[in-house]
Every structure is written in C-alpha cells, then in structure tokens.
Design a protein around this motif. Structure first.
Motif, mmCIF file in Angstrom:
data_model
loop_
_atom_site.group_PDB
_atom_site.id
_atom_site.type_symbol
_atom_site.label_atom_id
_atom_site.label_comp_id
_atom_site.label_asym_id
_atom_site.label_seq_id
_atom_site.Cartn_x
_atom_site.Cartn_y
_atom_site.Cartn_z
ATOM 1 N N ALA A 159 1.660 7.523 5.882
ATOM 2 C CA ALA A 159 1.270 7.844 4.509
ATOM 3 C C ALA A 159 0.105 6.978 4.062
ATOM 4 N N ALA A 160 0.111 5.718 4.470
ATOM 5 C CA ALA A 160 -1.006 4.828 4.139
ATOM 6 C C ALA A 160 -2.290 5.311 4.802
ATOM 7 N N ARG A 161 -2.206 5.675 6.072
ATOM 8 C CA ARG A 161 -3.380 6.130 6.829
ATOM 9 C C ARG A 161 -4.007 7.351 6.185
ATOM 10 N N THR A 162 -3.168 8.317 5.820
ATOM 11 C CA THR A 162 -3.694 9.590 5.330
ATOM 12 C C THR A 162 -3.992 9.574 3.835
ATOM 13 N N TRP A 217 4.664 1.189 -9.428
ATOM 14 C CA TRP A 217 3.981 -0.017 -8.945
ATOM 15 C C TRP A 217 3.397 0.118 -7.548
ATOM 16 N N ALA A 218 3.843 1.079 -6.737
ATOM 17 C CA ALA A 218 3.316 1.251 -5.379
ATOM 18 C C ALA A 218 2.302 2.390 -5.363
ATOM 19 N N PRO A 219 1.124 2.215 -4.740
ATOM 20 C CA PRO A 219 0.093 3.255 -4.765
ATOM 21 C C PRO A 219 0.499 4.554 -4.077
ATOM 22 N N ILE A 220 1.222 4.463 -2.938
ATOM 23 C CA ILE A 220 1.593 5.640 -2.158
ATOM 24 C C ILE A 220 3.094 5.585 -1.917
ATOM 25 N N VAL A 221 3.811 6.655 -2.272
ATOM 26 C CA VAL A 221 5.273 6.678 -2.145
ATOM 27 C C VAL A 221 5.700 7.969 -1.491
ATOM 28 N N ARG A 222 6.610 7.855 -0.544
ATOM 29 C CA ARG A 222 7.172 9.013 0.153
ATOM 30 C C ARG A 222 8.685 8.862 0.190
ATOM 31 N N LEU A 226 0.820 -1.205 0.000
ATOM 32 C CA LEU A 226 0.000 0.000 0.000
ATOM 33 C C LEU A 226 0.859 1.262 0.000
ATOM 34 N N ALA A 227 1.970 1.270 0.744
ATOM 35 C CA ALA A 227 2.799 2.474 0.831
ATOM 36 C C ALA A 227 4.255 2.102 1.020
ATOM 37 N N VAL A 228 5.135 2.933 0.461
ATOM 38 C CA VAL A 228 6.584 2.786 0.595
ATOM 39 C C VAL A 228 7.157 4.125 1.006
ATOM 40 N N CYS A 229 8.084 4.123 1.966
ATOM 41 C CA CYS A 229 8.841 5.325 2.308
ATOM 42 C C CYS A 229 10.322 4.993 2.230
ATOM 43 N N VAL A 230 11.080 5.846 1.542
ATOM 44 C CA VAL A 230 12.516 5.650 1.357
ATOM 45 C C VAL A 230 13.267 6.819 1.975
ATOM 46 N N GLY A 231 14.273 6.518 2.779
ATOM 47 C CA GLY A 231 15.148 7.542 3.341
ATOM 48 C C GLY A 231 16.471 7.569 2.604
ATOM 49 N N VAL A 232 16.919 8.765 2.214
ATOM 50 C CA VAL A 232 18.157 8.906 1.446
ATOM 51 C C VAL A 232 19.071 9.936 2.111
ATOM 52 N N PRO A 233 20.386 9.809 1.928
ATOM 53 C CA PRO A 233 21.320 10.785 2.500
ATOM 54 C C PRO A 233 21.437 12.026 1.623
ATOM 55 N N ALA A 234 20.348 12.764 1.548
ATOM 56 C CA ALA A 234 20.279 13.978 0.727
ATOM 57 C C ALA A 234 19.082 14.787 1.181
ATOM 58 N N PRO A 235 19.115 16.115 1.013
ATOM 59 C CA PRO A 235 17.903 16.902 1.250
ATOM 60 C C PRO A 235 16.801 16.445 0.294
ATOM 61 N N VAL A 236 15.566 16.468 0.758
ATOM 62 C CA VAL A 236 14.425 16.049 -0.063
ATOM 63 C C VAL A 236 13.288 17.032 0.162
ATOM 64 N N ASN A 237 12.718 17.563 -0.918
ATOM 65 C CA ASN A 237 11.623 18.520 -0.763
ATOM 66 C C ASN A 237 10.288 17.788 -0.651
ATOM 67 N N PRO A 241 -4.756 -2.027 -3.250
ATOM 68 C CA PRO A 241 -4.032 -3.259 -3.528
ATOM 69 C C PRO A 241 -4.958 -4.473 -3.497
ATOM 70 N N ALA A 242 -4.547 -5.515 -4.228
ATOM 71 C CA ALA A 242 -5.415 -6.687 -4.385
ATOM 72 C C ALA A 242 -5.817 -7.293 -3.046
ATOM 73 N N GLY A 243 -4.939 -7.274 -2.059
ATOM 74 C CA GLY A 243 -5.233 -7.890 -0.777
ATOM 75 C C GLY A 243 -6.352 -7.222 -0.020
#
Length: 417
Positions: free
Chosen positions: A395-398, A195-200, A157-168, A407-409
């Motif tokens: 992110a999934a909640r909101t 492929w993921a519905p919600i991405v942060r 339903l949701a993916v969040c990725v943390g990177v070593p860089a500023p992100v707006n 998602p199919a499930g």
C-alpha cells in the motif's frame, strides 16, 4: 511534497517506474534503473532527482568517494530511504492482537502481542467487543509496537489491519445477524486514517493468503486457498494470481459450512480436536493410564496432536477424524475455486502433520476436479500479521505518490546521509 502528482501524466508513470525499481533494489545508478524501466537517460535522471527531492530516495556518495571508481565520470548512486518511515501490520483477532512495525522494505523492527478483553476478563462477549473498547485496543497495540520500535505515529506511512470479518474494497464490513463483524471492524479504517496517511483493512484469512503467496507455502502457486484453522475457520482465496474479495468481502467466507454434511459450522481444526477430545473423555473412552487422564491435564488441540505424533492410538483416531474434516473443507474450496494448493495456516499449523496426512488420503474422493495439494504453513501464529505487514508495504509503494504530504521522516536527505 506540496501537491500530489497527476496519476494520469507521463511524468507520474516515469516516477512510478523508477520508484518501483528503487523499492526492489539496493544501491543503484541511473544507468542501472534505465536498463530496467525503459526510460531515456535524461528522464531517468530527472525523475530520480525528483524522488530525492521529495525524500523517497537518498543520494549516496558517488563511486569515486565509495572507492568503486575506475575511470571516467563517477556515477551517482541512489537508494530507497527505507528507514525514513515505517509501516504497521496488525492482526486484530478477537482473542489476540499482534502488531509488526517494519521499515519500507518490510524488514521487521518490532513485534508486539497482546490479549484482548475477550480473554482478560470482560463480563460478556458484547462488552468485550464493545466498539469503543475495540477501537482503543487497536490503537493501543499499534502505539505500543511503535514505541517498542523507537518510532511514533508521525513516522508511519501505511497501516494494514486484519480482522475476523469480511471486508470490502472500502475497508468496511457488512452487517451480520449478531453484529459480530461490525464489532470486529468498528470503522477501523476511518479511525486510523485520522493520523496515518495510508490505511488498508482486510479480512484476516486474506492476509494469511498474501503471506503464504509471498513468503510461505504458496510462493510457486497462482491458484490457492489459505485456511486459518484455529478456533474458527477462515479462508483467503487467490485465483490467477489475484486475491479474491467479492462485493462485500465475502469470497471464501466459511459460514456456508453450517449447511455442509460432515462440517456443520465454521469451527476450526484446533477447536474441533479439543472439542472431540473432551467429549471422548467425558464418555469414558480414554484408556486407563492415559496421559490426559491425570487430574489437571490440559486437554487442547496441541496436546492431542503431540500425542498423535508420538503414536498414541486414541489421539491418532481423533486426528484421522480431523483429517476427514479437513478433506471435506478442502474439497468444497477445491470444487468452487479449483486451486492447485490448499495451505493450512495459523498457530497450530506446525503440529498438523498427522491431520494433513489423513486429509491427503481422503481429498481425491471429495471432488471431481483434480485434487489440490494440501500443505501446512511454516509461518506460524504470526501469519496474519506477516501478511498485514506485506500488504502495508504494498500500500505504501502504490500510494505514496498520491499523498499531498509525506511523513516527517521523509523530509529530503542531504547526499551521503
């Protein structure tokens, strides 16, 4: 769910309220929800049925069937279908990547760790961080974590990725003079959104701050700074209970320490301890018979901290120096953001007691405002991945009611299943 529900409608507000209640509750009845969300009984029942219909809630056997019935009409019982979909939190560091797959409440199903090509043998830094290589690595780690959890992309339903860089706010990183930020965040939001519905996508230290505020040392604080203190510095800043980002994601960005006396660069506490130890050894300052004098001895921050904790005078001097450095860094953040707490996070945080103690003695001299408390994190090396997982759940909640298709499930479940 064929069409999204208008976010401005009263119906949507009612759905948001009941779904939020369900997300924070275990098994509940309409009466339970009604007393909290402030809706009429009929509205509460209607929107609960609608949430069952779109697959976000399941109806359980009623109180009579569950053995909890006493008299009168048995109450209908509901719960969030937390297992019907998953979220993914990823710490996409330059050297190491850690992915967590969790259910919709954040309960962990799998943890997967992998070294990046920067560790495992690419010819140079630019090659190791090449865009296509980085993008493929990020998706590979996510897919491995999903496999380990017995899930697949269709259930995310949701993916969040943390990177070593500023992100707006749009998930993009600004241009850097060495293009490092673009190599760390090469359009990851758009890539995963195929492929993921919600991405942060967020700065890694910002996600550490989320983790510390939710499950770590900053749970009782509204104003705090979380400092990642390994190889490179990073800082996530929370003021008045809100995570700061800035126009380009640069709030807390430590590049300014290049110009600060006593710091001179955004190198982490771990990096500096190892560097100072090697320089001291090269100068012949190591006492005769010292444990690190042996051939092949590992000289790194953990070795220095371990020796300092055992009372070694040479290592103790280095940790005092690291404490002075940490006090200067905390003093700068304390001056700019006026936090009540500076929490030091990351893989070596659990070994930093002597450094923290030295920093606490020095911090009052580093700023005119009341000095913030300085504490070590208890969340360890996975702090960014933990924060990313928490951010994915949020992110999934909101965002789930905004989706035209779930998602199919999350296909509606029959009562009692």
């Amino acid at each position: 769910m064929s069409t999204p529900i208008s976010p401005g409608s009263l119906r949507r507000a009612s759905l948001d309220s009941v779904l939020a209640y369900a997300w924070d509750s275990e098994v509940f009845t309409a009466s339970d929800a009604m007393s909290t969300v402030g809706l009429t009984r009929s509205t509460t029942i209607d929107v609960t049925d609608e949430l069952v219909g779109v697959g976000l809630l399941r109806e359980l056997p009623n109180a009579r069937a569950a053995g909890d019935y006493r008299k009168g009409r048995p109450a209908r019982r509901f719960e969030l279908r937390a297992d019907a979909a998953v979220v993914v939190g990823l710490d996409a560091g330059r050297m190491h990547l850690t992915a967590i797959v969790a259910d919709l409440r954040g309960d962990v199903l799998s943890v997967t760790r992998q070294e990046s090509d920067a560790v495992s043998g690419a010819e140079d830094e630019i090659e190791a961080d090449a865009v296509e290589r980085r993008r493929a690595l990020v998706e590979s780690v996510i897919d491995t974590a999903l496999h380990d959890a017995g899930r697949d992309r269709a259930e995310v339903l949701a993916v969040c990725v943390g990177v070593p860089a500023p992100v707006n706010a749009a998930g993009l990183s600004p241009v850097h003079r060495t293009e490092f930020w673009a190599r760390m965040n090469p359009g990851l939001k758009d890539l995963i959104a195929t492929w993921a519905p919600i991405v942060r996508v967020e700065n890694d230290a910002s996600l550490a701050a989320i983790a510390e505020g939710t499950a770590g040392a900053a749970r009782d604080h509204q104003d705090y700074v979380a400092i990642l203190a390994g190889e490179r510095l990073g800082a996530g800043v929370v003021v008045d209970g809100r995570l700061l980002r800035g126009a380009h994601g640069g709030a807390g960005e430590p590049v300014g320490f290049d110009h600060v006396d006593g710091v001179h660069g955004a190198y982490g506490i771990g990096y500096r301890l190892a560097e100072w130890a090697r320089i001291s050894i090269a100068k012949g300052e190591l006492p005769s018979g010292h444990p690190l004098a042996a051939s092949g001895a590992t000289v790194d921050a953990k070795a220095v901290l371990r020796l300092a904790g055992a009372g070694d005078a040479w290592a103790g001097a280095l940790t005092e120096r690291a404490g002075a450095l940490l006090a200067r860094i905390a003093g700068i953040y304390g001056t700019f953001y006026d936090p009540s707490l500076v929490v030091v996070s990351g893989a070596i945080s659990g070994s930093l007691d002597p450094v923290i103690a030295a920093a606490r003695r020095r911090i009052p001299d580093e700023l005119d405002l009341p000095a913030p408390e300085i504490s070590a994190s208890s969340l360890g090396a996975d702090v960014v991945a933990i924060g990313a997982t928490m951010a994915a759940v949020e992110a999934a909640r909101t965002g789930v009611l905004e989706l035209a298709e779930l998602p199919a499930g999350l296909a509606p479940a029959a009562a009692g299943t």
